[in-house]
Motif scaffolding. Sequence first.
Motif, PDB file in Angstrom:
ATOM      1  N   ASP A  35      -7.199  17.885  -9.627  1.00 35.46           N
ATOM      2  CA  ASP A  35      -6.055  16.886  -9.622  1.00 35.46           C
ATOM      3  C   ASP A  35      -6.865  15.552  -9.342  1.00 35.46           C
ATOM      4  OD1 ASP A  35      -3.812  18.296  -9.463  1.00 35.46           O
ATOM      5  OD2 ASP A  35      -4.535  19.139  -7.489  1.00 35.46           O
ATOM      6  N   VAL A  36      -6.440  14.641  -9.837  1.00 35.19           N
ATOM      7  CA  VAL A  36      -6.862  13.123  -9.582  1.00 35.19           C
ATOM      8  C   VAL A  36      -5.909  12.607  -8.345  1.00 35.19           C
ATOM      9  CG1 VAL A  36      -7.213  10.859 -10.504  1.00 35.19           C
ATOM     10  CG2 VAL A  36      -7.610  12.735 -12.036  1.00 35.19           C
ATOM     11  N   LEU A  37      -6.943  12.112  -7.447  1.00 29.93           N
ATOM     12  CA  LEU A  37      -6.604  11.601  -6.135  1.00 29.93           C
ATOM     13  C   LEU A  37      -6.272  10.136  -6.015  1.00 29.93           C
ATOM     14  CD1 LEU A  37      -8.477  14.004  -3.658  1.00 29.93           C
ATOM     15  CD2 LEU A  37      -6.106  14.315  -4.507  1.00 29.93           C
ATOM     16  N   TYR A  38      -7.439   9.550  -6.699  1.00 35.31           N
ATOM     17  CA  TYR A  38      -7.634   8.135  -6.757  1.00 35.31           C
ATOM     18  C   TYR A  38      -8.609   7.841  -7.809  1.00 35.31           C
ATOM     19  CZ  TYR A  38      -9.543   3.764  -5.344  1.00 35.31           C
ATOM     20  OH  TYR A  38     -10.250   2.191  -5.302  1.00 35.31           O
ATOM     21  N   SER A  39      -8.215   6.835  -8.484  1.00 38.16           N
ATOM     22  CA  SER A  39      -9.019   6.172  -9.578  1.00 38.16           C
ATOM     23  C   SER A  39      -9.166   4.701  -9.624  1.00 38.16           C
ATOM     24  CB  SER A  39      -8.192   6.656 -11.078  1.00 38.16           C
ATOM     25  OG  SER A  39      -8.928   6.083 -11.909  1.00 38.16           O
ATOM     26  N   SER A  40     -10.472   4.069  -9.868  1.00 33.51           N
ATOM     27  CA  SER A  40     -10.600   2.783 -10.022  1.00 33.51           C
ATOM     28  C   SER A  40     -11.552   2.535 -11.238  1.00 33.51           C
ATOM     29  CB  SER A  40     -11.328   2.153  -8.726  1.00 33.51           C
ATOM     30  OG  SER A  40     -12.388   2.619  -8.563  1.00 33.51           O
ATOM     31  N   LEU A  43     -11.633  13.294  -7.231  1.00 40.12           N
ATOM     32  CA  LEU A  43     -10.803  14.621  -7.585  1.00 40.12           C
ATOM     33  C   LEU A  43     -10.969  15.465  -6.457  1.00 40.12           C
ATOM     34  CD1 LEU A  43     -13.212  14.761 -10.757  1.00 40.12           C
ATOM     35  CD2 LEU A  43     -10.911  13.868 -10.525  1.00 40.12           C
ATOM     36  N   GLU A  44      -9.837  16.282  -6.563  1.00 44.56           N
ATOM     37  CA  GLU A  44      -9.828  17.424  -5.790  1.00 44.56           C
ATOM     38  C   GLU A  44      -9.850  18.708  -6.742  1.00 44.56           C
ATOM     39  OE1 GLU A  44      -7.022  19.986  -2.826  1.00 44.56           O
ATOM     40  OE2 GLU A  44      -6.213  18.609  -3.871  1.00 44.56           O
ATOM     41  N   LEU A  45     -10.932  19.635  -6.477  1.00 46.26           N
ATOM     42  CA  LEU A  45     -11.300  20.761  -7.295  1.00 46.26           C
ATOM     43  C   LEU A  45     -11.192  21.922  -6.526  1.00 46.26           C
ATOM     44  CD1 LEU A  45     -12.204  22.123  -9.949  1.00 46.26           C
ATOM     45  CD2 LEU A  45     -14.720  21.832  -9.183  1.00 46.26           C
ATOM     46  N   ASP A  78     -12.164  24.748  -1.785  1.00 49.57           N
ATOM     47  CA  ASP A  78     -11.320  23.498  -2.102  1.00 49.57           C
ATOM     48  C   ASP A  78     -12.311  22.256  -1.956  1.00 49.57           C
ATOM     49  OD1 ASP A  78      -9.421  21.313  -2.273  1.00 49.57           O
ATOM     50  OD2 ASP A  78      -8.430  21.730  -0.566  1.00 49.57           O
ATOM     51  N   MET A  79     -12.740  21.399  -2.705  1.00 51.87           N
ATOM     52  CA  MET A  79     -13.571  20.361  -2.673  1.00 51.87           C
ATOM     53  C   MET A  79     -12.893  19.156  -2.977  1.00 51.87           C
ATOM     54  SD  MET A  79     -17.437  21.403  -3.485  1.00 51.87           S
ATOM     55  CE  MET A  79     -18.076  20.501  -2.493  1.00 51.87           C
TER      56      MET A  79
END
Length: 99
Positions: free
Chosen positions: A6-11, A17-19, A34-35
């Motif tokens: 999952d993408v948590l934040y992007s700039s 990311l959460e993997l 979970d990282m």
Amino acid sequence: MALGLDVLYSSKTEVHLELAHHFEQNGVLVPDPDMEICVYLVSGAEALMFHNQSGFRYVYGEGEVDVRAQKSLNEFLHIWLVSLKQQGHCLINIERSAA
């Protein structure tokens, strides 16, 4: 085990990311491991947080860097990513693949 990304934040400079692998327990999907990972678009990536059934480990907390956690989690992340690649996992650009 199922793998989630999952993408948590992007700039313009980084993506968080959460993997996580997920297994089912009592009808509920449980992430383990979970990282949270920060991908610096110019220079590489680093682990920020690790969570499994034993608890949480953070690299950054209260203005300080946990150097031992940083080293350990980045080593784990490297091993995990190599293993995922060997298993045939890869990233695709969903927008491009839908075109």
